[in-house]
Design an enzyme around this catalytic site. Sequence first.
Site, PDB file in Angstrom:
ATOM      1  N   GLU A 238     -16.560  24.240  50.107  1.00  0.00           N
ATOM      2  CA  GLU A 238     -17.641  24.987  49.448  1.00  0.00           C
ATOM      3  C   GLU A 238     -18.961  24.245  49.407  1.00  0.00           C
ATOM      4  OE1 GLU A 238     -16.348  26.101  45.532  1.00  0.00           O
ATOM      5  OE2 GLU A 238     -14.772  27.433  46.311  1.00  0.00           O
TER       6      GLU A 238
ATOM      7  N   TYR B 156     -16.562  26.814  38.332  1.00  0.00           N
ATOM      8  CA  TYR B 156     -16.565  27.111  39.770  1.00  0.00           C
ATOM      9  C   TYR B 156     -15.210  27.608  40.262  1.00  0.00           C
ATOM     10  CZ  TYR B 156     -21.314  25.832  39.601  1.00  0.00           C
ATOM     11  OH  TYR B 156     -22.638  25.865  39.271  1.00  0.00           O
TER      12      TYR B 156
ATOM     13  N   GLN C 222      -6.837   8.222  48.830  1.00  0.00           N
ATOM     14  CA  GLN C 222      -8.241   8.618  48.993  1.00  0.00           C
ATOM     15  C   GLN C 222      -9.153   7.802  48.086  1.00  0.00           C
ATOM     16  OE1 GLN C 222      -8.066  12.856  48.294  1.00  0.00           O
ATOM     17  NE2 GLN C 222      -7.029  13.239  50.229  1.00  0.00           N
TER      18      GLN C 222
ATOM     19  N   HIS D 282      -7.989  12.825  45.579  1.00  0.00           N
ATOM     20  CA  HIS D 282      -9.101  13.570  44.970  1.00  0.00           C
ATOM     21  C   HIS D 282      -9.828  12.828  43.841  1.00  0.00           C
ATOM     22  CE1 HIS D 282      -7.011  17.511  46.445  1.00  0.00           C
ATOM     23  NE2 HIS D 282      -7.237  16.642  47.410  1.00  0.00           N
TER      24      HIS D 282
ATOM     25  N   TYR E 288      -1.850  24.152  52.018  1.00  0.00           N
ATOM     26  CA  TYR E 288      -1.784  23.461  53.312  1.00  0.00           C
ATOM     27  C   TYR E 288      -0.664  24.028  54.179  1.00  0.00           C
ATOM     28  CZ  TYR E 288      -5.312  20.194  51.768  1.00  0.00           C
ATOM     29  OH  TYR E 288      -6.488  19.649  51.336  1.00  0.00           O
TER      30      TYR E 288
END
Length: 487
Positions: A346, A356, A188, A255, A367
């Site tokens: 979110e 958070y 990613q 991420h 998953y």
Amino acid sequence: MRKFKWLVGIFIGLALIAALALARGPASIKQAKADFKDSATTYAKLCADCHGADLSGGLGSSLVDGIWDIAKTTPEIETIIADGNGEVGMPGFSDQLSSDQIQNLVQFIRQQKPAQKTKAVVNVGAIDAGLVKSEVWVDGLDTPWGLVFTGPNRALITEKSGQLRQVVDGKLLAKPVMNTPEVWAGGQGGLLDVAIDPDYTDNGWVYLVYSHPLQSGSDKTMTKLVRAKIKDNSWTDEQVLFAAKPEHYIKSRAHFGSRLTFDDKGHVFFGVGDRGRKNMAQDLTRPYGKIFRLKRDGRIPKDNPFLANSKAYPAIFSYGNRNPQGLIWTDGVLWETEHGPKGGDELNVIMPGVNYGWPVISYGRNYSGTELTPYTHMDGMEQPVSQWTPSIAVCGLDVVTGDMFKDWNGYLLVGALKYKEVRLVKTDGNKYVSEQIILKGKGRVRDVSMGPDGAIYVTLNSPGQILRLTPGGTTPNNKPNNKKDDK
Ligand code: HEC
């Protein structure tokens, strides 16, 4: 002969086991459905009077808000249903319900969560109403990630594989900007977002956030923020604004975040995902799963929230953020979107020093579908303003401004990578009101940006294009659907 019989016996045995295994699938789904129905009846008969027909509470507490005051784990919840708790006025049911029935009842209660959790109602029909027209503005890009306008019909575009491309007079220049930093383009990671300084016309600063290899070619990586000027199509005068400590560069492919935005007080904000080290999103000594705030030249603002903690990264502004994919400061509010796991994407309003909650609280699941955490709420952890279950894979965030979409001014544009959508989210101050889909099915949406002409620009992966959206004109009124949940 005897030996033969023995073999036949084994064969029949194996066949029986295979048949049972085959039968188990459908039979257990059927069984689960029957149990669910029984549990719903049991619940209505024995529990609804006190805990509410929709489980949202009455004399007894809500069973769907994710807050468990007395019983936390599944076995504890089963125990309180069986034995009751005289102190709080919860009767026991072991004389009326078998332990199987109680187990099923707890499953039933747990399964009520998703229905209760989904706040948004989406008017999917609105796509056909022609709210927007779309045309291809730029074509032939290789997995574009971020787009920023540097003037009318002029823009900078990042490609994940590492190129910074320029659009001049609406044309994509063939040659990328030279001497941009080496990025680690895998998983990613890659060249992520691009932004320009709020005083760009005076100072020419361009900001890049990207996956940085610790050494050239290394697969130990971390999200890094730099700024530089572009002169003669070359990246020059680079300044490093944020780099993690070398020991916090890791081999994870996941991420990295990241998006960039500025407030009107001289700060730059960006996010870093948890890098797959989810528990470290709660650890202030680690840079994963955080939103950061710096002065635009990289200095630490004196009022950053964790300066008193000498071990914390001083640039941390908020924590417990799983993987930030949208970030926009507008009108005093810092909006963020982040990818949840399976479910629980979110929309957050980011405030200094706030937790958070990832991965302690989440509306998502693993998953694999198994439970990630039983908690959606916890003291000291902030709730999202809204969340998407199932996940739409939120990506890119901007706020509507300008004359072209006047009726939508101040609304948020939310990209959805997996759902291939752009959603228009109506907000009121820092509250969520409603949303609708304004574009669907053109490609994976990586970013959404307002252009200086007031059009909406949509950065797509596969195909690697930028679309330009203008009002469709076929609807009498360009207002998002405001209907409340009518289920
Ligand atoms: C006479 C009213 C009454 C009935 C009937 C009742 N409860 Fe309760 N229940 C309560 C009260 C009161 C509490 C304590 C609420 C609190 O302060 O958290 C409670 C607590 C609980 C808790 C613990 C909640 C927590 O936050 O830890 C669970 C689980 C629960 N009830 C499940 C059930 C189930 C399932 C049934 C039906 C089989 C049921 N209750 C029937 C009154 C009732």
